[in-house]
Design a protein around this motif. Structure first.
Motif, PDB file in Angstrom:
ATOM      1  N   ARG A  47       0.720  -1.208   0.041  1.00  0.00           N
ATOM      2  CA  ARG A  47       0.031   0.080  -0.042  1.00  0.00           C
ATOM      3  C   ARG A  47       0.822   1.132  -0.073  1.00  0.00           C
ATOM      4  N   VAL A  48       0.371   2.251  -0.656  1.00  0.00           N
ATOM      5  CA  VAL A  48       1.161   3.689  -0.740  1.00  0.00           C
ATOM      6  C   VAL A  48       0.122   4.781  -0.227  1.00  0.00           C
ATOM      7  N   PHE A  49       0.786   5.259   0.712  1.00  0.00           N
ATOM      8  CA  PHE A  49      -0.011   6.314   1.688  1.00  0.00           C
ATOM      9  C   PHE A  49       0.577   7.930   1.282  1.00  0.00           C
ATOM     10  N   ARG A  50      -0.044   8.925   1.576  1.00  0.00           N
ATOM     11  CA  ARG A  50       0.551  10.367   1.315  1.00  0.00           C
ATOM     12  C   ARG A  50       0.544  10.330   2.866  1.00  0.00           C
ATOM     13  N   THR A  51       1.560  11.022   3.617  1.00  0.00           N
ATOM     14  CA  THR A  51       1.772  10.729   5.071  1.00  0.00           C
ATOM     15  C   THR A  51       1.144  12.098   5.669  1.00  0.00           C
ATOM     16  N   SER A  52       0.697  13.017   4.806  1.00  0.00           N
ATOM     17  CA  SER A  52       0.056  14.314   5.598  1.00  0.00           C
ATOM     18  C   SER A  52      -1.391  14.091   5.883  1.00  0.00           C
ATOM     19  N   ASP A  53      -1.964  13.268   5.166  1.00  0.00           N
ATOM     20  CA  ASP A  53      -3.303  12.811   5.488  1.00  0.00           C
ATOM     21  C   ASP A  53      -3.720  11.555   5.364  1.00  0.00           C
ATOM     22  N   SER A  54      -2.619  10.492   5.488  1.00  0.00           N
ATOM     23  CA  SER A  54      -2.859   8.931   5.431  1.00  0.00           C
ATOM     24  C   SER A  54      -3.769   8.633   4.294  1.00  0.00           C
ATOM     25  N   GLU A  55      -3.785   9.579   3.353  1.00  0.00           N
ATOM     26  CA  GLU A  55      -4.799   9.071   1.980  1.00  0.00           C
ATOM     27  C   GLU A  55      -3.920   8.004   1.388  1.00  0.00           C
ATOM     28  N   LEU A  56      -4.812   6.883   0.979  1.00  0.00           N
ATOM     29  CA  LEU A  56      -4.612   5.832   0.270  1.00  0.00           C
ATOM     30  C   LEU A  56      -4.265   6.093  -1.219  1.00  0.00           C
ATOM     31  N   ILE A  57      -3.070   6.227  -1.664  1.00  0.00           N
ATOM     32  CA  ILE A  57      -2.755   6.508  -3.074  1.00  0.00           C
ATOM     33  C   ILE A  57      -2.850   5.464  -3.972  1.00  0.00           C
ATOM     34  N   LEU A  58      -2.286   4.331  -3.560  1.00  0.00           N
ATOM     35  CA  LEU A  58      -2.200   3.216  -4.221  1.00  0.00           C
ATOM     36  C   LEU A  58      -2.285   1.877  -3.400  1.00  0.00           C
ATOM     37  N   GLY A  59      -3.213   0.738  -3.888  1.00  0.00           N
ATOM     38  CA  GLY A  59      -3.338  -0.543  -3.260  1.00  0.00           C
ATOM     39  C   GLY A  59      -4.502  -0.600  -2.742  1.00  0.00           C
ATOM     40  N   PRO A  60      -4.701  -1.933  -1.997  1.00  0.00           N
ATOM     41  CA  PRO A  60      -3.691  -2.737  -1.548  1.00  0.00           C
ATOM     42  C   PRO A  60      -3.284  -3.617  -2.947  1.00  0.00           C
ATOM     43  N   THR A  61      -2.140  -3.575  -3.035  1.00  0.00           N
ATOM     44  CA  THR A  61      -1.451  -4.354  -4.261  1.00  0.00           C
ATOM     45  C   THR A  61      -1.073  -5.680  -3.692  1.00  0.00           C
ATOM     46  N   THR A  62      -1.354  -6.739  -4.358  1.00  0.00           N
ATOM     47  CA  THR A  62      -0.754  -8.136  -3.926  1.00  0.00           C
ATOM     48  C   THR A  62       0.518  -8.466  -4.795  1.00  0.00           C
ATOM     49  N   ILE A  63       1.303  -8.566  -4.132  1.00  0.00           N
ATOM     50  CA  ILE A  63       2.848  -9.092  -4.840  1.00  0.00           C
ATOM     51  C   ILE A  63       2.765 -10.230  -4.829  1.00  0.00           C
ATOM     52  N   THR A  64       3.306 -10.844  -6.119  1.00  0.00           N
ATOM     53  CA  THR A  64       3.837 -12.157  -6.206  1.00  0.00           C
ATOM     54  C   THR A  64       4.757 -12.690  -5.575  1.00  0.00           C
ATOM     55  N   VAL A  65       4.809 -13.451  -4.740  1.00  0.00           N
ATOM     56  CA  VAL A  65       5.906 -13.726  -3.690  1.00  0.00           C
ATOM     57  C   VAL A  65       7.214 -14.325  -4.614  1.00  0.00           C
ATOM     58  N   ALA A  66       6.665 -15.353  -5.595  1.00  0.00           N
ATOM     59  CA  ALA A  66       7.901 -15.801  -6.475  1.00  0.00           C
ATOM     60  C   ALA A  66       8.792 -14.872  -7.091  1.00  0.00           C
ATOM     61  N   THR A  67       8.076 -13.583  -7.353  1.00  0.00           N
ATOM     62  CA  THR A  67       8.754 -12.612  -8.219  1.00  0.00           C
ATOM     63  C   THR A  67       9.532 -11.596  -7.314  1.00  0.00           C
ATOM     64  N   ALA A  68       8.901 -11.470  -6.145  1.00  0.00           N
ATOM     65  CA  ALA A  68       9.497 -10.500  -5.132  1.00  0.00           C
ATOM     66  C   ALA A  68      10.620 -10.880  -4.292  1.00  0.00           C
ATOM     67  N   VAL A  69      10.546 -12.316  -3.872  1.00  0.00           N
ATOM     68  CA  VAL A  69      11.286 -12.926  -2.940  1.00  0.00           C
ATOM     69  C   VAL A  69      12.479 -13.679  -3.775  1.00  0.00           C
ATOM     70  N   LEU A  70      13.869 -13.576  -3.222  1.00  0.00           N
ATOM     71  CA  LEU A  70      14.633 -14.663  -3.871  1.00  0.00           C
ATOM     72  C   LEU A  70      14.966 -15.491  -2.901  1.00  0.00           C
ATOM     73  N   ASP A  71      15.685 -16.766  -3.359  1.00  0.00           N
ATOM     74  CA  ASP A  71      15.979 -17.991  -2.419  1.00  0.00           C
ATOM     75  C   ASP A  71      17.462 -17.709  -1.985  1.00  0.00           C
ATOM     76  N   SER A  72      18.157 -16.765  -2.545  1.00  0.00           N
ATOM     77  CA  SER A  72      19.485 -16.643  -2.058  1.00  0.00           C
ATOM     78  C   SER A  72      19.498 -15.100  -1.857  1.00  0.00           C
ATOM     79  N   LEU A  73      20.558 -14.593  -1.070  1.00  0.00           N
ATOM     80  CA  LEU A  73      20.803 -13.259  -1.252  1.00  0.00           C
ATOM     81  C   LEU A  73      21.708 -12.634  -2.386  1.00  0.00           C
ATOM     82  N   SER A  74      21.119 -11.484  -2.924  1.00  0.00           N
ATOM     83  CA  SER A  74      21.948 -10.854  -3.991  1.00  0.00           C
ATOM     84  C   SER A  74      22.482  -9.743  -3.506  1.00  0.00           C
ATOM     85  N   THR A  75      23.864  -9.410  -4.235  1.00  0.00           N
ATOM     86  CA  THR A  75      24.544  -8.456  -3.913  1.00  0.00           C
ATOM     87  C   THR A  75      24.855  -7.597  -5.071  1.00  0.00           C
TER      88      THR A  75
END
Length: 132
Positions: A47-75
């Motif tokens: 979720r993305v909020f504007r902090t001045s008034d806590s207005e929801l700007i975007l979301g809630p968005t489901t993030i695909t786990v297999a796309t966002a999480v790596l099985d090993s650390l990347s440098t």
């Protein structure tokens, strides 16, 4: 206390995409924190909020786990926080930062397979873009 809650600071571009990278961890059977892997994560919501008034700007968005999480650390060179690396990556779309000189907060709710819930919180001011 391990894993103290923290709000990470960032700078966004008005109407620009942004990368959010992090290292997410889980507790192992020895009560050590170790990097989480895809199978350890049940769901991720952004979720993305504007902090001045806590207005929801975007979301809630489901993030695909297999796309966002790596099985090993990347440098990869995109990561400059430390030499340990990251295992979480998301591209936040430009619609999340519609105005310049505005503070936004990007929040990720991460639910692990065992039910443990953690958060990645990133806050920052958007830099105005004259041609936007």
């Amino acid at each position: 206390m391990a894993n103290k809650p923290k709000v990470f600071k960032a700078r966004w571009n008005e109407d620009g995409s942004a990368y959010v990278l992090a290292r997410i961890e889980k507790k192992d059977t020895s009560y050590d924190l170790v990097p989480a892997q895809i199978a350890d994560v049940s769901s991720i919501f952004r979720r993305v909020f504007r902090t001045s008034d806590s207005e929801l700007i975007l979301g809630p968005t489901t993030i695909t786990v297999a796309t966002a999480v790596l099985d090993s650390l990347s440098t990869g060179s995109i990561w400059d926080a430390d030499s340990t690396g990251f295992n979480f990556f998301d591209t936040v779309p430009p619609t999340a930062f519609p105005d310049g000189d505005t503070e936004y907060r990007v929040e990720y709710k991460i639910t692990m397979a065992d039910g443990f819930v953690s958060w990645i919180l990133v806050a920052g001011t958007s830099l105005p873009v004259i041609t936007s």
